[in-house]
Enzyme design. Structure first.
Site, short mmCIF file in Angstrom:
data_model
loop_
_atom_site.label_atom_id
_atom_site.label_comp_id
_atom_site.label_asym_id
_atom_site.label_seq_id
_atom_site.Cartn_x
_atom_site.Cartn_y
_atom_site.Cartn_z
N ALA A 113 44.28 34.55 36.41
CA ALA A 113 43.67 34.72 37.73
C ALA A 113 42.20 34.35 37.62
O ALA A 113 41.35 35.19 37.33
CB ALA A 113 43.84 36.16 38.21
N TYR A 144 30.55 38.09 35.54
CA TYR A 144 31.85 37.77 36.15
C TYR A 144 32.10 36.26 36.14
O TYR A 144 33.12 35.79 35.65
CB TYR A 144 31.86 38.31 37.58
CG TYR A 144 33.18 38.12 38.30
CD1 TYR A 144 34.29 38.91 37.99
CD2 TYR A 144 33.33 37.16 39.32
CE1 TYR A 144 35.49 38.76 38.68
CE2 TYR A 144 34.52 37.02 40.00
CZ TYR A 144 35.60 37.81 39.69
OH TYR A 144 36.79 37.65 40.36
#
Ligand code: NAD
Ligand code: UDP
Length: 312
Positions: A113, A144
């Site tokens: 993902a 991130y």
């Protein structure tokens, strides 16, 4: 019947994925450390004979025999991934190495993902898969963005070096029931604020854009990607190309809720991408997939969910 591992399975998207895979007749092992996930997301699956829930942190190795791995474990909301940024990098890098190592040993397929954040604050609009992105490597979002970029790198190196069967999708903003009420992402914030008649907090001018995909559409894309032949490795963008400004989103949510909330403007957060819209030609051609749920319809489902959550 396939035996399938879903990491991050107690989270927003993971819980919908576990449910859909079970309904399709698979055996599902859900693995989560409950950082942003909740048992309440999957409590209705616990009695299912082919569902297994394991508390585990993917930064530690995990040994099991199975056919497919969906690697979703990673906090997705900026507030949560910036809470412990070093842990966020560890989850994307060490966690993905552990899952790829598992896939290599047992010859399982692995879907990663990934995210539209790999494009950073894009200078190319809309974003196609060949664009390499515009990412700040040392900013507050880097844990991130760069973590997910490195996870993609690892997938492709395990594929080239060890023939691991990988499937990389780049997910654009996705929303729906089972988002955490304190998740901090824009749709959950605005709906909760509107339902409570509190101020709607727009960061910056509200002219920045996002393209929002309903969760049911996203889960179909994930499964379609996993079911492609081994030659399909991605990356493939998945999302809904209908683009809205954040101000338009606020106004739409206020009107759908029938709220008395006022819009207030707060300082823009650091490195906030100004525009985001996926090119989904590859998803259409290769996965035979396109989103079907318009924003208004998906928002009504999501508003009904948060209304129930807040009244509990
Ligand atoms: P979420 O925060 O609801 O789910 C993430 C899940 O991973 C949670 O259940 C959390 O407890 C778990 N987790 C986090 N770190 C872990 C670790 N070290 N070990 C085990 N479990 C861990 O977020 P989501 O929206 O469901 O996102 C799921 C995945 O999809 C994430 O990888 C995210 O980066 C990706 N993604 C989501 C979106 C979106 O808009 N929802 C967009 C792009 C990418
Ligand atoms: N945003 C906002 N108010 C909020 C939460 C988010 O204006 O209460 C803005 C945020 O600055 C960004 C957009 O909404 O421009 C989407 O933010 P989110 O955190 O949902 O996702 P991401 O930035 O990762 O796409």
């Amino acid at each position: 019947m396939k035996k399938i591992l879903v990491t991050g399975g107690a989270g927003f998207l993971g819980s919908h994925l576990c449910e859909k895979l079970l309904n399709e007749g698979n055996e599902v092992i859900c693995l989560d450390n409950y950082f942003t996930g909740r048992k309440s997301n999957i409590v209705h699956l616990l009695d299912h004979p082919y569902f297994e829930l394991i508390r585990h942190d993917i930064t530690a190795p995990f040994y099991i025999e199975l056919d497919e791995i969906y690697n979703l474990a990673c906090p997705a909301s900026p507030i949560h991934y910036q809470y412990n940024p070093i842990k966020t990098v560890k989850t994307s890098v060490m966690g993905t190495i552990n899952m790829l190592g598992l896939a290599k040993r047992i010859r399982a397929k692995m879907l990663q993902a990934s995210t539209s954040e790999v494009y950073g604050d894009p200078t190319v609009h809309p974003q196609h898969e060949e664009y390499w992105g515009n990412v700040n490597p040392i900013g507050v979002r880097s844990c991130y963005d760069e973590g997910k970029r490195c996870a993609e790198t690892l997938c492709f190196d395990y594929h080239r070096q060890n023939n691991v069967r990988i499937k990389v999708i780049r997910i654009f903003n996705t929303y729906g029931p089972r988002m955490h009420p304190n998740d901090g992402r824009v749709i959950s914030n605005f709906i909760v604020q509107a339902l409570k008649n509190e101020d709607i907090t727009i960061y910056g001018s509200g002219d920045q854009t996002r393209s929002f995909c309903y969760c049911d559409d996203m889960i179909k894309a994930m499964i379609a990607m996993m079911n492609t032949g081994d030659e399909v490795i991605g990356p493939i963008n998945v999302g809904n190309p209908d683009e809205f400004t954040i101000r338009q989103l606020a106004e739409l949510i206020i009107s759908l809720v029938g709220s008395r909330s006022k819009i207030v403007y707060l300082p823009l957060v650091e490195d906030d991408p100004m525009q985001r819209q996926p090119v989904i030609d590859k998803a259409k051609q290769i996965l035979n997939w396109a989103p079907t749920v318009p924003l208004k319809e998906g928002l009504l489902q999501t508003i009904a969910y948060f209304d129930r959550e807040l009244s509990q």
